[in-house]
Design a protein around this motif. Structure first.
Motif, short mmCIF file in Angstrom:
data_model
loop_
_atom_site.label_atom_id
_atom_site.label_comp_id
_atom_site.label_asym_id
_atom_site.label_seq_id
_atom_site.Cartn_x
_atom_site.Cartn_y
_atom_site.Cartn_z
N TYR A 159 0.82 -1.22 0.00
CA TYR A 159 0.00 0.00 0.00
C TYR A 159 0.85 1.27 0.00
CZ TYR A 159 -2.93 -3.76 1.80
OH TYR A 159 -3.56 -4.97 1.97
N GLY A 160 2.08 1.17 -0.48
CA GLY A 160 2.93 2.35 -0.59
C GLY A 160 3.97 2.51 0.49
N PHE A 172 -3.47 -7.51 14.21
CA PHE A 172 -4.50 -6.48 14.11
C PHE A 172 -5.10 -6.40 12.71
CE2 PHE A 172 -2.28 -4.19 17.78
CZ PHE A 172 -3.23 -4.62 18.70
N THR A 173 -4.28 -6.66 11.69
CA THR A 173 -4.81 -6.63 10.32
C THR A 173 -5.75 -7.81 10.07
OG1 THR A 173 -2.77 -5.55 9.58
CG2 THR A 173 -4.17 -6.50 7.89
N ALA A 174 -5.38 -8.97 10.58
CA ALA A 174 -6.22 -10.16 10.40
C ALA A 174 -7.45 -10.12 11.30
CB ALA A 174 -5.41 -11.42 10.70
N GLY A 176 -13.51 -3.58 9.31
CA GLY A 176 -13.84 -4.82 10.00
C GLY A 176 -13.26 -6.07 9.40
N LYS A 177 -12.38 -5.94 8.43
CA LYS A 177 -11.81 -7.12 7.76
C LYS A 177 -10.41 -6.76 7.25
CE LYS A 177 -14.01 -5.75 3.42
NZ LYS A 177 -14.99 -6.11 2.38
N PRO A 178 -9.62 -7.77 6.90
CA PRO A 178 -8.30 -7.46 6.32
C PRO A 178 -8.47 -6.70 5.01
CG PRO A 178 -8.41 -9.75 7.02
CD PRO A 178 -9.81 -9.21 7.12
N SER A 179 -7.86 -5.51 4.92
CA SER A 179 -8.01 -4.67 3.74
C SER A 179 -6.97 -3.57 3.80
CB SER A 179 -9.42 -4.05 3.69
OG SER A 179 -9.58 -3.15 4.77
N GLU A 180 -6.88 -2.78 2.73
CA GLU A 180 -5.95 -1.65 2.73
C GLU A 180 -6.36 -0.64 3.80
OE1 GLU A 180 -4.27 1.89 -0.24
OE2 GLU A 180 -5.48 0.25 -1.04
N GLN A 181 -7.65 -0.36 3.92
CA GLN A 181 -8.10 0.59 4.92
C GLN A 181 -7.70 0.13 6.32
OE1 GLN A 181 -12.29 1.63 4.77
NE2 GLN A 181 -12.32 2.19 6.95
N ALA A 233 -5.31 -1.97 7.14
CA ALA A 233 -3.85 -1.95 7.28
C ALA A 233 -3.34 -0.55 7.62
CB ALA A 233 -3.19 -2.46 5.99
N LYS A 234 -3.91 0.46 7.01
CA LYS A 234 -3.45 1.83 7.28
C LYS A 234 -3.88 2.31 8.66
CE LYS A 234 -2.86 3.24 2.49
NZ LYS A 234 -3.23 4.18 1.41
N VAL A 235 -5.04 1.89 9.11
CA VAL A 235 -5.48 2.22 10.47
C VAL A 235 -4.55 1.55 11.48
CG1 VAL A 235 -7.32 1.92 12.19
CG2 VAL A 235 -7.89 2.62 9.85
N VAL A 236 -4.24 0.28 11.23
CA VAL A 236 -3.34 -0.45 12.13
C VAL A 236 -1.98 0.23 12.18
CG1 VAL A 236 -2.08 -2.62 12.42
CG2 VAL A 236 -4.52 -2.65 11.87
N ALA A 237 -1.47 0.67 11.02
CA ALA A 237 -0.17 1.35 10.98
C ALA A 237 -0.22 2.65 11.80
CB ALA A 237 0.22 1.64 9.54
N ASP A 238 -1.31 3.41 11.68
CA ASP A 238 -1.46 4.64 12.47
C ASP A 238 -1.46 4.31 13.96
OD1 ASP A 238 -1.53 6.44 10.37
OD2 ASP A 238 -3.72 6.48 10.25
N TYR A 239 -2.15 3.24 14.33
CA TYR A 239 -2.23 2.86 15.74
C TYR A 239 -0.86 2.47 16.27
CZ TYR A 239 -3.19 0.09 19.90
OH TYR A 239 -3.18 -0.42 21.18
N ILE A 240 -0.16 1.59 15.54
CA ILE A 240 1.15 1.13 16.01
C ILE A 240 2.15 2.27 16.03
CG2 ILE A 240 3.10 -0.38 15.45
CD1 ILE A 240 1.09 -2.42 14.39
N ALA A 241 2.13 3.12 14.99
CA ALA A 241 3.09 4.23 14.94
C ALA A 241 2.91 5.18 16.11
CB ALA A 241 2.93 4.99 13.62
#
Length: 396
Positions: A121-122, A342-344, A359-364, A366-374
């Motif tokens: 996703y970039g 978290f993505t799964a 609510g499911k594995p997706s690009e959206q 994944a990016k929310v998870v990245a924001d949370y972890i970061a």
């Protein structure tokens, strides 16, 4: 108002600010860039820097520097330089305090892990994440998301390492899409030109701070010895001069004295080289600084050579030391495990974050998870990992 110092004509003058994305009334007691600085200091992301890695993982010891202490040191250097040059100290301070807001836990190990996880996703870029923090992820104000900082502060955060587009840019890395989207849709940031002189000085103050303080931390952690630095220009000479002047000085005081002198030497060099470039260019306005064909703030060739050789030495002997490798290996696994889970299973995220996913594995997702972890700290990431992967750990 910059301690009542009359600013140079090529400084970023608060009264000429290009404003904020969401218009606000001006303060009667603070300049617009003082307000930016204060908003950054009061942000949750800034407080979390206290528990984010600089080199050593936070729990390894209370003595070593974190992203917070590093940011304060950068701000002190940047403000000193700007005061001497009659530049906007508050803008430089704001930029110094904001420059690491997008770093995830565990420093570059965490960033590498998130970049790999987000590759479809970039990827992940801490500079783009800093932009997201100050424009979206900080949610404190009734009227807008983000901190609604001035154009000059946002520009300086995004372009602190120089132009991102055009012939002046270093094209070693692609421009993150988040930055391109913000520039196109929210606030034009003139990505093909340099940033303000204050932003350039904040970036070089970052180099001064982390080079010297990483030496300090590495010596005190006994990853390297003083004699290992002998062949590095300026650094080795400084330690030898101190040993000659104070033959009986203990190692701890010698390290402090060397770091103090090295910082002073680099600051003075930055002042002299920058003054020389200002004299040659004769800028009349801050836009002249931005439109120049090369950076106005710079070190001399002597310090640039020192910087190159020191970075190479530190990379080989400190940042890739086996003790650091062990910490970063563990850190990467923690981030990878959290991202994968978290993505799964996004319903394992805190409720307010789960609501942002689909609510499911997706690009959206994944990016929310990245924001949370970061946004979480070293300590919290380790606790989350324990709660999620240790079946006997309590979910509190």
């Amino acid at each position: 108002m910059n301690d009542f110092i009359k600013l140079a004509p090529y400084a970023s003058l608060p009264e000429e600010s290009r404003g904020r994305h969401f218009p606000e009334p001006e303060s009667a007691t603070r300049s617009c860039h003082q307000r930016d600085r204060d908003r950054i200091i009061h942000s949750a992301a800034f407080r979390r820097l206290q528990y984010k890695t600089q080199v050593f993982v936070n729990h390894e010891g209370d003595f070593f520097r974190t992203r917070l202490t590093h940011s304060l040191e950068v701000a002190q250097i940047a403000r000193t330089v700007c005061r001497y040059l009659n530049l906007n100290q508050e803008l430089a301070e704001a930029l110094a305090l904001a420059h690491d807001l997008g770093h995830p836990p565990f420093g570059h190990a965490g960033e590498d892990a998130l970049d790999t996880a987000l590759a479809p996703y970039g990827g992940f870029d801490h500079n783009a994440q800093s932009l997201r923090v100050i424009t979206e992820l900080e949610q404190r104000y009734a009227d807008f998301d983000g901190l609604n900082l001035t154009w000059e502060t946002v520009e300086g955060v995004v372009k602190h390492n120089g132009p991102l587009l055009g012939v002046k840019a270093d094209h070693a890395h692609p421009v993150p899409q988040a930055i391109l989207d913000y520039d196109k849709n929210k606030m034009y940031l003139d990505l093909a030109n340099f940033s303000s002189l204050e932003a350039q000085i904040a970036a070089l103050s970052d180099d001064i701070a982390y080079n010297n303080h990483d030496i300090d931390d590495a010596l005190r952690a006994r990853l390297i010895r003083i004699e290992d630095l002998n062949d590095i220009p300026v650094v080795g000479e400084t330690f030898r001069d101190i040993a000659k002047q104070y033959p009986d000085l203990d190692a701890s005081r010698m390290i402090y004295e060397a770091v103090r002198r090295l910082i002073g030497d680099m600051v003075n060099d930055l002042l002299q080289e920058t003054q020389s470039r200002i004299k040659d260019a004769s800028p009349k306005h801050s836009d002249d600084i931005r439109q120049a064909d090369h950076a106005t703030a710079s070190f001399s060739e002597r310090i640039q050579q020192c910087d190159r050789e020191l970075k190479a030495f530190m990379f080989e002997n400190v940042y890739r030391h086996y003790k650091i490798n062990r910490m970063t290996s563990k850190a990467r696994r923690v981030v990878q495990d959290l991202f994968a889970l978290f993505t799964a299973e996004p319903n394992c995220l805190p409720t307010e974050w789960y609501k942002l996913t689909d609510g499911k594995p997706s690009e959206q997702t994944a990016k929310v998870v990245a924001d949370y972890i970061a946004g979480i700290t070293d300590r919290y990431a380790l606790d989350e990992h324990s709660r999620l992967f240790d079946v006997q750990a309590r979910n509190s």
